[in-house]
Design a protein around this motif. Structure first.
Motif, PDB file in Angstrom:
ATOM      1  N   VAL A  27       0.841  -1.205   0.000  1.00  0.00           N
ATOM      2  CA  VAL A  27       0.000   0.000   0.000  1.00  0.00           C
ATOM      3  C   VAL A  27       0.875   1.254   0.000  1.00  0.00           C
ATOM      4  CG1 VAL A  27      -1.636   1.346   1.363  1.00  0.00           C
ATOM      5  CG2 VAL A  27      -1.973  -1.114   1.082  1.00  0.00           C
ATOM      6  N   PHE A  28       1.942   1.207   0.802  1.00  0.00           N
ATOM      7  CA  PHE A  28       2.827   2.366   0.899  1.00  0.00           C
ATOM      8  C   PHE A  28       3.501   2.660  -0.448  1.00  0.00           C
ATOM      9  CE2 PHE A  28       7.077   4.143   2.045  1.00  0.00           C
ATOM     10  CZ  PHE A  28       6.629   5.352   2.544  1.00  0.00           C
ATOM     11  N   ASP A  33       4.257   5.736  -4.890  1.00  0.00           N
ATOM     12  CA  ASP A  33       4.479   5.549  -6.327  1.00  0.00           C
ATOM     13  C   ASP A  33       5.788   6.198  -6.812  1.00  0.00           C
ATOM     14  OD1 ASP A  33       3.984   4.749  -8.884  1.00  0.00           O
ATOM     15  OD2 ASP A  33       2.472   6.276  -9.308  1.00  0.00           O
ATOM     16  N   PRO A  34       6.943   5.736  -6.318  1.00  0.00           N
ATOM     17  CA  PRO A  34       8.216   6.399  -6.677  1.00  0.00           C
ATOM     18  C   PRO A  34       8.572   6.292  -8.155  1.00  0.00           C
ATOM     19  CG  PRO A  34       8.619   4.296  -5.574  1.00  0.00           C
ATOM     20  CD  PRO A  34       7.143   4.556  -5.454  1.00  0.00           C
ATOM     21  N   TYR A  35       8.039   5.294  -8.839  1.00  0.00           N
ATOM     22  CA  TYR A  35       8.384   5.115 -10.255  1.00  0.00           C
ATOM     23  C   TYR A  35       7.278   5.606 -11.190  1.00  0.00           C
ATOM     24  CZ  TYR A  35      11.430   1.949  -7.685  1.00  0.00           C
ATOM     25  OH  TYR A  35      12.313   1.416  -6.767  1.00  0.00           O
ATOM     26  N   ARG A  39      -0.088   6.130 -10.227  1.00  0.00           N
ATOM     27  CA  ARG A  39      -0.739   7.457 -10.233  1.00  0.00           C
ATOM     28  C   ARG A  39      -2.132   7.415  -9.582  1.00  0.00           C
ATOM     29  NH1 ARG A  39       2.280  11.005 -12.629  1.00  0.00           N
ATOM     30  NH2 ARG A  39       0.657  12.569 -12.739  1.00  0.00           N
ATOM     31  N   ILE A  40      -2.259   6.655  -8.517  1.00  0.00           N
ATOM     32  CA  ILE A  40      -3.506   6.649  -7.743  1.00  0.00           C
ATOM     33  C   ILE A  40      -3.599   7.921  -6.918  1.00  0.00           C
ATOM     34  CG2 ILE A  40      -4.727   5.466  -5.856  1.00  0.00           C
ATOM     35  CD1 ILE A  40      -3.533   2.852  -6.911  1.00  0.00           C
ATOM     36  N   VAL A  46       3.707  16.086  -1.567  1.00  0.00           N
ATOM     37  CA  VAL A  46       3.650  14.751  -0.960  1.00  0.00           C
ATOM     38  C   VAL A  46       4.456  13.750  -1.792  1.00  0.00           C
ATOM     39  CG1 VAL A  46       2.179  12.857  -0.181  1.00  0.00           C
ATOM     40  CG2 VAL A  46       1.401  15.238   0.054  1.00  0.00           C
ATOM     41  N   ASN A  47       4.051  13.594  -3.063  1.00  0.00           N
ATOM     42  CA  ASN A  47       4.754  12.608  -3.897  1.00  0.00           C
ATOM     43  C   ASN A  47       4.781  13.003  -5.375  1.00  0.00           C
ATOM     44  OD1 ASN A  47       2.027  12.202  -4.468  1.00  0.00           O
ATOM     45  ND2 ASN A  47       2.281   9.981  -4.701  1.00  0.00           N
TER      46      ASN A  47
END
Length: 413
Positions: A27-28, A33-35, A39-40, A46-47
């Protein structure tokens, strides 16, 4: 019996803990989504800022391209990845959806493989901008010949189809580490990042230049380049690179796509290294071969357009002065170091490339020959341009040429 019940409860607790831990990591990673695969959730602060891809670069870039379905592709090696921004104003004002598939250290065979894969997914770009690198076409052991106008075979096996990389990029210590790193770089303007569309702004070079100076960056790269060029100076052109190029052009012809072959705008320091190491005659031969391939494509294809733009030379951009040794304050406008140009110069390249496709019979405007539209009929004109630029650069910046000569002599001894 009592001990057996305790043992069972312990195993259940262990299994639940393990399952919860795995679920928490999944989930984390999906959330952060580092890659940029899911894109949820993508929120500024934040990210939204993603780290530069440390692994599975080809697979992840292709996966992103499949999702975005661009109509314009940028292909090549690190010079294109760092210098050509698919979100540049030149592309945006045309309404083009571009993606940068260039990968550091890759050769033209990678570009062919990428294009084969996208075609297998029915993604057929209307424009292909390919950065072609002369050094990649030189075999240090001598010229490698292929029969006639050979075309490299289509690729039918793609690493992206391997499920392991998808599992590893979702559930592994590396993906967890990259997710945590993502949270910490959101407000760091000097972190190594990659945009959603595959552009690497090379932000990490900002502190390097500030702390060590541009002289060190240029010098280190010059020493690496000089060693490579000395090794390749007795070599010859590797025909397999042209076979890959023909395969790419064949793909473009299937969709009436336009192609621009971009001869990179190496800093004048690199051209001086070509001269001193004896590579310059092969460089000229390579350019001619590129144009011959383009001419053949035009003759054999009634659809699609192709241009060969020569951005190499010694004009004001490529002859940009390198800050002196120990100078930690001066900066450069166009280059990180001799091999990698900045986004500012990349913008000029993209403007010129799009203009060449729209008005193919017009050379660069205002007498500026940045991006010379190279053809079989104007090789002499281009040679004169290079000669004049060389003399002007030599007159204004002799120190750079002298330093290159001294460097090559020291390594040749």
């Amino acid at each position: 019996m009592a001990n057996e019940n305790i043992y069972r409860r312990f195993l259940k607790w262990l299994a639940c803990s393990l399952g919860f831990g795995i679920l928490a990591v999944l989930v984390f990673v999906v959330f952060v989504d580092p890659y940029d695969l899911y894109r949820i959730y993508n929120t500024k602060g934040v990210n939204a800022v993603k780290p530069v891809l440390p692994r599975y670069v080809d697979e992840i870039k292709l996966a992103r391209a499949v999702k975005l379905q661009p109509d314009t592709l940028i292909l090549g090696n690190s010079r294109a990845e760092i210098g050509l921004d698919p979100e540049s104003p030149a592309l945006k004002k045309k309404g083009y959806s571009a993606y940068n598939l260039a990968i550091r250290g890759s050769a033209i065979v990678t570009a062919q493989r990428q294009l084969d894969y996208l075609f297998s997914k029915d993604i057929k770009p209307k424009r292909i901008l390919i950065g072609v690198d002369f050094v990649d076409f030189v075999n240090p052991d001598g010229a490698l010949k292929l029969g006639g106008d050979s075309i490299a075979p289509e690729t039918d096996h793609f690493a992206i189809d391997n499920y392991f990389w998808r599992f590893d990029s979702l559930f592994s210590m590396s993906s967890l580490k990259d997710s945590i790193s993502t949270l910490f770089i959101q407000n760091d303007g000097e972190a190594a990042t990659m945009t959603e569309r595959g552009f690497n702004p090379l932000n990490e070079y900002i502190p390097l230049a500030r702390n060590e100076g541009y002289f060190v960056l240029f010098r280190q790269r010059a020493e690496e380049n000089a060693k490579t060029y000395l090794r390749k100076r007795r070599g010859g052109l590797d025909e397999s690179g042209f076979a890959n190029l023909r395969a790419i052009l064949r793909r473009a012809a299937q969709t009436e796509g336009d192609v621009v072959l971009i001869i990179y705008p190496y800093h004048a320091q690199i051209l001086a290294l070509f001269e001193e190491t004896g590579l310059m005659p092969i460089f000229a031969q390579w350019k001619k071969r590129l144009v011959e391939e383009a001419e053949k494509f035009r003759q054999s294809s009634q659809i699609g357009r192709i241009r060969v733009l020569d951005f190499s030379g010694y004009a004001e951009w490529q002859c940009e002065k390198i800050p002196a040794k120990g100078d930690l304050k001066s900066t450069t406008q166009w280059y990180w170091e001799a091999g990698h140009f900045k986004k500012s110069l990349g913008e000029k390249i993209l403007e010129r490339a799009l203009a060449a496709l729209e008005a193919p019979d017009v050379q660069a405007e205002n007498g500026a020959d940045f991006g010379f539209d190279l053809r079989m009929s104007n090789f002499e004109d281009n040679a004169r341009r290079l000669g004049l630029e060389n003399q002007r650069c030599l007159g204004s910046y002799r120190q750079m040429f002298d330093d290159v000569k001294t460097l090559v002599q020291s390594l040749s001894g």
